[in-house]
Design an enzyme around this catalytic site. Sequence first.
Site, mmCIF file in Angstrom:
data_model
loop_
_atom_site.group_PDB
_atom_site.id
_atom_site.type_symbol
_atom_site.label_atom_id
_atom_site.label_comp_id
_atom_site.label_asym_id
_atom_site.label_seq_id
_atom_site.Cartn_x
_atom_site.Cartn_y
_atom_site.Cartn_z
ATOM 1 N N SER A 177 0.799 -1.229 0.000
ATOM 2 C CA SER A 177 0.000 0.000 0.000
ATOM 3 C C SER A 177 0.830 1.277 0.000
ATOM 4 O O SER A 177 0.264 2.374 -0.092
ATOM 5 C CB SER A 177 -0.960 0.014 1.198
ATOM 6 O OG SER A 177 -2.094 -0.763 0.924
ATOM 7 N N LYS A 217 0.218 3.760 -2.626
ATOM 8 C CA LYS A 217 -0.743 4.861 -2.510
ATOM 9 C C LYS A 217 -0.070 6.227 -2.360
ATOM 10 O O LYS A 217 -0.749 7.258 -2.450
ATOM 11 C CB LYS A 217 -1.698 4.617 -1.342
ATOM 12 C CG LYS A 217 -2.609 3.402 -1.528
ATOM 13 C CD LYS A 217 -3.651 3.328 -0.412
ATOM 14 C CE LYS A 217 -4.580 2.151 -0.569
ATOM 15 N NZ LYS A 217 -4.005 0.885 -0.083
ATOM 16 N N SER A 230 -5.697 3.573 4.908
ATOM 17 C CA SER A 230 -5.234 2.839 3.730
ATOM 18 C C SER A 230 -6.356 2.051 3.067
ATOM 19 O O SER A 230 -6.150 0.926 2.578
ATOM 20 C CB SER A 230 -4.085 1.897 4.104
ATOM 21 O OG SER A 230 -3.402 1.457 2.951
#
Length: 382
Positions: free
Chosen positions: A64, A67, A124
């Site tokens: 993640s 991101k 997230s």
Amino acid sequence: MKKLIAFILSACIFLSPAICCFAAQTAQSDAAFEDHSKSSVLMCADTGDIIYENNAYEHLSPASVTKVMSILLVLEALDSGKISLKDEVSASPNAVAMGGSQIWLEEGEKMTVEELFKAVVIASANDACTALAEHIAGSTASFAAMMNERARQLGLENTNFENCTGLDDTAVNHYSCAYDIAVTAREVLNHKLIFNYTTIWLDYLRGGETELNNTNKLVNTYSGITGLKTGTTSKAGFCVCATAERDGMRLISVVLGADSSDARFKSASNMLDYGFANYQVVTPQIDENKIVEVKVQNGVEKTIKPVYDETDMLLIKKGTGEISYEYSVLQKTAAPLKEGDKLGEIVMLSGSEEIKRIPLFAGKSIDKISYLFIFKNILSNI
């Protein structure tokens, strides 16, 4: 002679544990800090300098931490006016189907861009990130193409995105590296809006029904922390991009492939501690009085004052001595003079170590005297 050899051998046997212990202590002291990652980097956000790196360009799944690029594109879309924080976004079946971390969007459910962005940055949330990607680009595939194009613009040579979330269970060519993530994070830090969300420890959506816990545990434990993003998958291991600021200096630490959550945060905080303890940023203090005018021989103008590009902050080691400046300016030059022609330089020194050369150059062009110029001058004086 035999007695002497026997004495030396006995001494070596007796001293060997001490010698080994000394060697171990020396090796340990040479290591600035413990790094429990497959790949890592410590960057000064103010200057872009790399303070520490470990396999910083290795292609790895960033989970993640992907991101960080998604967040950058959202911030840039907000800045350009393409979207606004108050826009309402309807959750698509594709967004609802996202696994991993999520806020459990239901198909057709509407949330504002700000609510979704908060869910991405703090918790997230993959479903929220997908909804934002579709809102900006029309589809997740188009958004991934935007991510890759932005990566090319930033000069990232070791990054390729297949999705906006970092989910890698079906991805086959989704990768980045610690250095590229740090460069992207540096761009994110230029958008002050991000700090409205990255330092939040606990928040809520849906009128308090949905709790958002920050996945970055350093928010509660590290002095000066400002963000930024964590990531975890079985393929990627434990990852984090941590940003912090102390005494006017901003640092970015990226950890990829740690074996545990504690290990990633420990490695990130160790890097940050090392950077803050050993480095500082300074702004050059230029003495304009020492940049004297240069004579222009046979020029339509007789002198020119050299100029220089405004210099941003510089990263230097602490304790290396005061900064001094050596000015070198030409006494004269010949026309014609073109804008940008070098007229000297300023050398910045930290102690005896050179840290930067600042070129001095012509800020305009100066033509050579011609008969036409002389004739016009005579007419103007009549």
